[in-house]
Write a protein that holds these residues in place. Structure first.
Motif, PDB file in Angstrom:
ATOM      1  N   GLU A   1       0.841  -1.294   0.162  1.00 39.39           N
ATOM      2  CA  GLU A   1      -0.024   0.039   0.003  1.00 39.39           C
ATOM      3  C   GLU A   1       0.743   1.172  -0.181  1.00 39.39           C
ATOM      4  N   ASN A   2       2.034   1.200   0.577  1.00 40.26           N
ATOM      5  CA  ASN A   2       2.764   2.414   0.897  1.00 40.26           C
ATOM      6  C   ASN A   2       3.558   2.652  -0.581  1.00 40.26           C
ATOM      7  N   MET A   3       3.576   1.542  -1.101  1.00 48.24           N
ATOM      8  CA  MET A   3       4.710   1.531  -2.383  1.00 48.24           C
ATOM      9  C   MET A   3       4.056   2.606  -3.531  1.00 48.24           C
ATOM     10  N   THR A   4       4.735   3.237  -4.055  1.00 42.26           N
ATOM     11  CA  THR A   4       4.417   4.366  -5.573  1.00 42.26           C
ATOM     12  C   THR A   4       4.848   3.714  -6.529  1.00 42.26           C
ATOM     13  N   VAL A   5       4.325   4.043  -7.639  1.00 41.03           N
ATOM     14  CA  VAL A   5       4.638   3.757  -8.872  1.00 41.03           C
ATOM     15  C   VAL A   5       6.333   4.072  -8.943  1.00 41.03           C
ATOM     16  N   GLU A   6       6.781   5.479  -8.638  1.00 39.40           N
ATOM     17  CA  GLU A   6       7.905   5.662  -8.580  1.00 39.40           C
ATOM     18  C   GLU A   6       8.883   4.850  -7.847  1.00 39.40           C
ATOM     19  N   ASP A   7       8.440   4.355  -6.664  1.00 41.82           N
ATOM     20  CA  ASP A   7       9.206   3.496  -5.725  1.00 41.82           C
ATOM     21  C   ASP A   7       9.324   2.082  -6.509  1.00 41.82           C
ATOM     22  N   LEU A   8       8.320   1.820  -7.131  1.00 41.84           N
ATOM     23  CA  LEU A   8       8.419   0.425  -7.841  1.00 41.84           C
ATOM     24  C   LEU A   8       9.260   0.411  -8.937  1.00 41.84           C
ATOM     25  N   LEU A   9       9.315   1.541  -9.843  1.00 43.36           N
ATOM     26  CA  LEU A   9      10.194   1.945 -10.952  1.00 43.36           C
ATOM     27  C   LEU A   9      11.656   1.596 -10.301  1.00 43.36           C
ATOM     28  N   GLY A  10      11.836   2.486  -9.158  1.00 39.57           N
ATOM     29  CA  GLY A  10      13.257   2.545  -8.549  1.00 39.57           C
ATOM     30  C   GLY A  10      13.664   1.130  -8.033  1.00 39.57           C
ATOM     31  N   GLU A  11      12.777   0.227  -7.640  1.00 41.91           N
ATOM     32  CA  GLU A  11      13.044  -0.982  -7.442  1.00 41.91           C
ATOM     33  C   GLU A  11      13.410  -1.901  -8.433  1.00 41.91           C
ATOM     34  N   PHE A  12      12.645  -1.594  -9.472  1.00 43.15           N
ATOM     35  CA  PHE A  12      12.973  -2.043 -10.787  1.00 43.15           C
ATOM     36  C   PHE A  12      14.566  -1.936 -11.249  1.00 43.15           C
ATOM     37  N   GLU A  13      14.874  -0.533 -11.205  1.00 43.58           N
ATOM     38  CA  GLU A  13      15.853  -0.118 -11.673  1.00 43.58           C
ATOM     39  C   GLU A  13      17.102  -0.858 -10.851  1.00 43.58           C
ATOM     40  N   LYS A  14      16.851  -0.746  -9.545  1.00 38.81           N
ATOM     41  CA  LYS A  14      18.103  -1.394  -8.847  1.00 38.81           C
ATOM     42  C   LYS A  14      18.327  -2.838  -8.831  1.00 38.81           C
ATOM     43  N   ARG A  15      16.869  -3.472  -8.875  1.00 35.06           N
ATOM     44  CA  ARG A  15      17.283  -4.865  -8.943  1.00 35.06           C
ATOM     45  C   ARG A  15      17.774  -5.416 -10.247  1.00 35.06           C
ATOM     46  N   ALA A  16      17.317  -4.668 -11.356  1.00 35.37           N
ATOM     47  CA  ALA A  16      17.534  -5.046 -12.768  1.00 35.37           C
ATOM     48  C   ALA A  16      19.166  -4.724 -12.944  1.00 35.37           C
ATOM     49  N   GLY A  17      19.610  -3.741 -12.178  1.00 33.18           N
ATOM     50  CA  GLY A  17      21.163  -3.519 -12.033  1.00 33.18           C
ATOM     51  C   GLY A  17      21.248  -2.726 -13.431  1.00 33.18           C
ATOM     52  N   SER A  18      20.258  -2.282 -14.104  1.00 34.00           N
ATOM     53  CA  SER A  18      20.627  -1.484 -15.392  1.00 34.00           C
ATOM     54  C   SER A  18      19.488  -0.638 -15.463  1.00 34.00           C
ATOM     55  N   SER A  19      19.475   0.559 -16.343  1.00 35.42           N
ATOM     56  CA  SER A  19      18.643   1.447 -16.350  1.00 35.42           C
ATOM     57  C   SER A  19      17.512   0.642 -17.443  1.00 35.42           C
ATOM     58  N   LEU A  20      16.184   0.971 -17.227  1.00 40.81           N
ATOM     59  CA  LEU A  20      15.048   0.560 -17.722  1.00 40.81           C
ATOM     60  C   LEU A  20      15.259   0.504 -19.406  1.00 40.81           C
TER      61      LEU A  20
END
Lengths: 322, 271
Positions: B239-258
């Motif tokens: 619930e606390n997660m925003t789209v920006e957070d999720l995208l940030g997570e995405f970027e972090k985990r993927a280890g590369s830019s989207l």
């Protein structure tokens, strides 16, 4: 019909056409419905013919037809097994079975290329002997075959409406959907090919008794003939509801035989006969495309003419203003 | 309800095209869970669905559905309890068969008895199909004897949704099933999906490229990368997660830019 097509010619074309329509129905099921190119048709037809002839010689003309069907089922089962269990490409599976069947057919006929059943009782002679009338004697095979084909058409139509039949139709139409609907495509393919080849086998059994002979090369080119008949049927009768498509396939087979009869009547030399057959097949296959091409040309011509007329009028007006 | 334990799948082993699509992936779904899955192209989302549905067998690990080990159960057997929708609206239906015939093939999942092979569609079933089609609100109930090939992509996908759920599945797999539809139709299909899944509390996994959807729909969000699940959030954290957070997570985990334009492009829209 008078002089050109005598009653005898019409009668023969009808008889052979009706027998061929069984093979056409077989391809209708495997090719149109299941979307499988079953090239074992040639061998399976000969197998039905060989088995039918041997059992007829043994004195059981009616049993012979069932035996021919059973032989067809076995052949279809092997083709299906290769495709479903062992992942052989459908065309290849058909070719393999077709090649193997050549030897098996020879074996069935006691390793001779020809077997004669002249003098033995056949279904035609049995039915012909019901009534002594001359008309019945001549036309009884047509009535018998017509009734038989009609019954088979009804059975096939009924079957394709059952849950199993619908599953078989879906298998050829959308493999992804079939798997998602808890249907085993290997099972439906096998059932479909067994039924299709049973019809091919029956066709072979009927032709054996009709020609009173079985020949090892009888089935050569049968798949082309049946495919041509199927396409003729679909070209003429179009994409209609299921029952009419089934009847259309039979109609195509009969019509094909009529075309061949006409070619024969025009005294085409025997050497050229294969070429004439190929031409008829090619024309049948080309027909739908040619039809739409001609329609397009005509429409384009009309449109261009209309545009030219309008253009001339417009430029005329423009000229007037200047 | 669904218990996936350490599954792995490598394609083209021993060739230059060798690709590990699933890497010791574990996932547990509770009854009634509705989880969305995000991840870049090639993260293994569709491979995971194929593994669950049984399009292939996994190299390692086990899949347990409702306490039954289905790791080596065939695809068509699994489909008794697993419904599936693909991105391509043309895949789930047979174009040359009528709407009614398509539905009755899908309805085969209801009766498993072998005696049913030679039975035909009953009047009662036809009536039932009509009622179900009416619920879709697309007027398909008046076109039951039309071939499915005449329908639009959206209508076909809606029909596929009905077919997948006409016998309530234990698990529903939605593989970007609205991605190929126009926005208005996609919204409609999505609303229907939500309604059906909620009404019958079907356990559901849904792949999406839309970050909004990923957070709004269902009760869990999973993120996949290189064949494993790298993020699994639910409850308060979600619930606390925003789209920006999720995208940030995405970027972090993927280890590369989207690298996936589709994700960026679809973040602002609601659909």
């Amino acid at each position: 019909m008078g002089g050109f097509l005598t009653a005898g010619i019409v009668q023969t074309a009808l008889e052979v056409g009706l027998i061929y329509s069984l093979v056409t129905l077989s391809l209708f099921l495997s090719f149109s419905i299941l979307d499988i190119c079953d090239l074992s048709t040639d061998g399976c037809y000969t197998l039905g013919c060989a088995v039918g002839a041997m059992v007829t010689i043994a004195g059981h003309p009616i049993l012979a037809l069932f035996a021919a069907m059973a032989a067809g089922i076995v052949s279809g089962f092997v083709t299906a097994l290769l495709q479903t269990k062992f992942g052989v490409e459908s065309i290849l599976a058909g070719i393999i079975v077709n090649t193997g069947l050549y030897t098996i057919n020879l074996a069935v006929m006691g390793f001779s290329a020809d077997v004669s059943i002249v003098g033995k009782d056949t279904v035609y002679s049995l039915i012909g002997s019901i009534n002594k009338g001359v008309f019945w004697k001549g036309w009884s095979p047509v009535f018998f075959l017509g009734a038989l084909i009609l019954v088979i058409c009804f059975l096939l139509y009924w079957f394709l409406g059952t849950r199993l039949g619908l599953s078989i139709r879906a298998t050829g139409d959308s493999p992804a959907m079939v798997k998602a609907s808890s249907i085993n495509p290997a099972f439906t393919t096998t059932v479909g090919l067994c039924i299709a080849n049973a019809m091919t086998g029956l066709g072979g059994g009927l032709i054996a008794q009709y020609q009173k002979t079985a020949n090892i090369n009888l089935g050569t080119g049968m798949v082309t003939v049946a495919l041509a008949s199927l396409i003729i049927g679909e070209t003429i009768f179009g994409r209609l509801p299921m029952f009419w498509r089934i009847l259309g396939a039979c109609g195509g087979a009969v019509l094909y035989r009529f075309l061949i009869s006409i070619a024969l009547r025009l005294n085409v030399p025997t050497e050229a006969f294969k070429l004439v057959s190929a031409l008829i097949v090619a024309i049948a296959i080309i027909m739908p495309q040619a039809k739409s091409l001609i329609q397009f040309r005509l429409r384009r011509k009309a449109l261009m003419a209309a545009r030219a007329a309008k253009g001339a009028g417009a430029s005329g007006n423009g000229g007037g203003k200047e | 309800m669904l218990q996936i334990d350490e599954i792995s799948k490598t394609f083209n082993i021993g060739t230059v095209n060798e690709k590990t699509a699933l890497h010791h992936l574990s996932l547990a779904l509770q009854d009634g869970d509705f989880a969305t899955i995000v991840g870049s192209n090639g993260a293994g989302k569709s491979t995971l669905f194929n593994a669950i549905a049984g399009s292939f067998y996994v190299d390692e690990g086990s899949i347990i559905l409702d306490g039954k080990d289905i790791t080596f159960v065939k695809e068509h057997v699994r489909s008794h309890s697993i419904g599936r929708l693909f991105q391509d609206p043309l895949m789930g239906t047979a174009p040359h068969m009528t709407i009614e015939e398509n539905l009755s093939v899908a309805y085969l999942r209801a009766n498993t008895g072998r005696h049913a092979y030679f039975s035909r569609i009953s009047k009662k079933e036809k009536e039932y199909f009509r009622e179900q089609l009416e619920l879709l609100g697309m007027g398909l109930e008046n076109r039951m004897s039309n071939p499915v090939g005449l329908l639009s992509g959206g209508q076909r996908q809606t029909l596929t949704l009905l077919m997948a759920t006409i016998v309530t599945p234990r698990l529903l797999l939605l593989d970007e099933h609205t991605a190929a539809l126009d926005p208005a139709t996609a919204a409609k299909v999505l609303a229907l999906t939500k309604k059906i899944v909620e009404e019958r509390s079907i356990t559901c996994l849904m792949v999406t490229h839309n970050m909004n959807q990923a957070l709004e729909l269902g009760n869990r969000t999973l993120m996949m990368d290189r064949g494993s699940i790298v993020l699994d959030i639910s409850g308060q954290e979600r619930e606390n997660m925003t789209v920006e957070d999720l995208l940030g997570e995405f970027e972090k985990r993927a280890g590369s830019s989207l690298d996936n334009d589709r994700i960026l492009l679809s973040t602002k829209e609601g659909v």
